[in-house]
Design a protein around this motif. Structure first.
Motif, mmCIF file in Angstrom:
data_model
loop_
_atom_site.group_PDB
_atom_site.id
_atom_site.type_symbol
_atom_site.label_atom_id
_atom_site.label_comp_id
_atom_site.label_asym_id
_atom_site.label_seq_id
_atom_site.Cartn_x
_atom_site.Cartn_y
_atom_site.Cartn_z
ATOM 1 N N GLU A 199 0.815 -1.207 0.000
ATOM 2 C CA GLU A 199 0.000 0.000 0.000
ATOM 3 C C GLU A 199 0.852 1.262 0.000
ATOM 4 O O GLU A 199 0.445 2.309 -0.539
ATOM 5 C CB GLU A 199 -0.929 -0.007 1.218
ATOM 6 N N GLU A 200 2.028 1.160 0.590
ATOM 7 C CA GLU A 200 2.908 2.324 0.682
ATOM 8 C C GLU A 200 3.686 2.576 -0.604
ATOM 9 O O GLU A 200 3.917 3.736 -0.980
ATOM 10 C CB GLU A 200 3.879 2.122 1.849
ATOM 11 N N LEU A 201 4.092 1.523 -1.309
ATOM 12 C CA LEU A 201 5.007 1.657 -2.440
ATOM 13 C C LEU A 201 4.323 1.657 -3.805
ATOM 14 O O LEU A 201 4.723 2.401 -4.701
ATOM 15 C CB LEU A 201 6.047 0.528 -2.416
ATOM 16 N N LEU A 202 3.322 0.799 -3.995
ATOM 17 C CA LEU A 202 2.756 0.601 -5.331
ATOM 18 C C LEU A 202 1.613 1.559 -5.615
ATOM 19 O O LEU A 202 0.867 1.963 -4.712
ATOM 20 C CB LEU A 202 2.268 -0.843 -5.474
ATOM 21 N N HIS A 203 1.466 1.902 -6.902
ATOM 22 C CA HIS A 203 0.321 2.708 -7.319
ATOM 23 C C HIS A 203 -0.967 1.891 -7.198
ATOM 24 O O HIS A 203 -0.942 0.656 -7.178
ATOM 25 C CB HIS A 203 0.508 3.173 -8.768
ATOM 26 N N GLU A 204 -2.069 2.593 -7.158
ATOM 27 C CA GLU A 204 -3.344 1.921 -6.934
ATOM 28 C C GLU A 204 -3.714 0.975 -8.073
ATOM 29 O O GLU A 204 -4.422 -0.009 -7.855
ATOM 30 C CB GLU A 204 -4.451 2.968 -6.745
ATOM 31 N N ASP A 205 -3.250 1.255 -9.275
ATOM 32 C CA ASP A 205 -3.603 0.418 -10.419
ATOM 33 C C ASP A 205 -2.562 -0.674 -10.682
ATOM 34 O O ASP A 205 -2.422 -1.143 -11.818
ATOM 35 C CB ASP A 205 -3.776 1.271 -11.676
ATOM 36 N N TYR A 206 -1.833 -1.108 -9.663
ATOM 37 C CA TYR A 206 -0.799 -2.126 -9.857
ATOM 38 C C TYR A 206 -1.428 -3.463 -10.257
ATOM 39 O O TYR A 206 -2.595 -3.742 -9.973
ATOM 40 C CB TYR A 206 0.040 -2.288 -8.587
#
Length: 456
Positions: A199-206
């Protein structure tokens, strides 16, 4: 489907062909196209499924398409991994895949002198493979700048957290700043800590790429367990090593001293073996690993430091000399064999006090581990199902506890011992009164009179 169907550059396809890669594994088939499109990736796959190639090819293709800036080139891609052995393995893979490109790779890890690594950094680096501790150290000294990183790969994220590197990882993320970058996070399991990191590193559309359920074992591995007493484990190991089908064996112990002891005993029996664990220097560890890979020795004895990241081609056997405390470590241990579609054998030596660990492993992997019936040293001690530390008796061992007077039956009365009255000379002979046992005084029935006194 073949690699050429994934939209990979011709120079990279040529390198893959030289390495013998023709058909992509499921994680490669799903992760490579998504990563080439520029999306963030969460890759969940068990060890030995080809995760390194799944993130290396998209990185190299991205860097190959972009024009290198003149002057001193900045670090454009960072691969962060928990162990030195895994870092070396990933670095070697990048060199193999990038052989027909001008992409420059470097490697930094602890346990060795930093001067050679600093010299490599001074020549300019496109891809940096690093472990957290040494990377933060060199950044603090001013030798590494991460502000221009465009591609960030966090490999073995769950292992990174298990080893206590979370603070180092967060410090490295801060060093990269707020620049827009593509992030690929790979993990074998998905605990709560990894979910928080996602949740901290990846974009929401991962894209989430998952090829197998969490904590499952490779089906190609033939698993079995020997129930054996502790004192017979060494004899059983020598018996197993007589198998002509056992061409190479990676043996896991729970402790560092246990690894050294097993390796010493095998060498004494003329079985070529070396040990590898955290107390060994990096040079010793790498020398032992190279000797094993080159088949100069038949056996490598290791702690769980080698449970992840070691890629040993066609490893025939994995032997759990000690049952691991954590079921996930069992999955990663036996995952050293059965890699790249090859078969493998995983044997476990289980003593009485390790049976609860085995039951937890079976619940985790969702099946029972078959018991070997051809055991020449079957267990004699009763298994300790669920007992703490396997102890079923007191610290006195097999000696019975001294019975206390309070535990004696209440309906049994003690008869006084008939003995002659002791004189003062006898008391001096036997010792002082402090050393003599106390004499019990008989109680008189209620209403009775002392002898020698006349009734009133």
């Amino acid at each position: 489907m073949e690699f050429r169907d994934l939209g990979i550059d011709n120079d990279l396809l040529r390198a893959l062909d030289d390495a013998g890669y023709t058909i992509p594994t499921p994680i490669q088939e799903k992760a490579i196209p998504a990563a080439l499109s520029g999306k963030d990736i969460l890759g969940l796959a068990q060890t030995g499924t080809g995760k390194t190639c799944a993130f290396a090819i998209p990185i190299l293709q991205h860097l190959k398409k972009e024009e290198r800036l003149p002057g001193f080139p900045p670090i454009r891609s960072l691969i962060l991994t928990p162990t030195r052995e895994l870092a070396i393995q990933i670095y070697d893979s990048f060199l193999e895949y990038a052989r027909y490109t001008d992409i420059r790779c470097a490697l930094v890890y602890g346990g060795v002198s930093q001067y050679t690594q600093i010299e490599a950094l001074g020549e300019g680096v496109d891809v940096l493979v690093a472990t957290p501790g040494r990377l933060n150290d060199l950044c603090g000294q001013g030798f590494i700048d991460l502000a221009d990183v465009e591609l960030f790969i966090l490999d073995e994220a769950d292992r990174m957290l298990d080893m206590g590197f979370i603070d180092d990882v967060r410090r490295i993320i801060q060093r990269m700043g707020d620049r827009e970058k593509q992030t690929l996070l790979f993990s074998a399991t998905m605990p709560k800590e990894v979910k928080s990191l996602v949740e901290e590193l990846l974009h929401e559309d991962y894209d989430r790429v998952e090829v197998t359920p969490n904590s499952t074992t490779v089906e190609a591995i033939d698993q079995s367990v020997f129930f054996v007493d502790r004192e017979n484990k060494r004899k059983l190991l020598l018996w197993v090593l007589r198998d002509p089908m056992l061409t190479s064996a990676l043996i896991f112990t729970r402790t560092k001293s246990g690894a050294d002891k097993v390796a010493h005993e095998l060498n004494r029996e003329r079985v070529g073996a070396r040990s590898i664990h955290g107390d060994k220097s990096q040079l010793d560890r790498q020398a032992a690993l190279n000797s094993f890979k080159e088949r100069k020795i038949r056996v490598l004895v290791a702690t769980d430091i080698a449970a992840r990241g070691l890629d040993i081609s066609e490893l025939s056997h994995v032997i759990n000399y000690d049952v691991p405390n954590e079921p996930e470590n069992y999955v990663h241990r036996i995952g050293r064999t059965g890699r790249a579609g090859h078969g493998g054998v995983a044997l476990t030596f289980c003593q009485a006090d390790e049976v609860p660990y085995l039951r937890t492993i079976e619940r985790t992997i969702g099946k029972e581990v078959p018991v070997r019936e051809d055991n020449p040293y079957p267990m004699q001690e009763k298994p300790h199902e669920g007992k703490r530390n396997g102890r079923g008796r007191s610290r006195r061992g097999s000696r019975p506890r001294r019975a206390s007077r309070d535990n004696r039956p209440k309906n049994v009365t003690e008869a006084p011992e008939a003995s002659a009255p002791k004189t003062e000379a006898t008391n001096k002979k036997e010792g002082s009164s402090a050393c003599r046992p106390r004499r019990r005084r008989r109680r008189r029935p209620a209403g009775s009179q002392p002898q020698g006194k006349a009734e009133a």
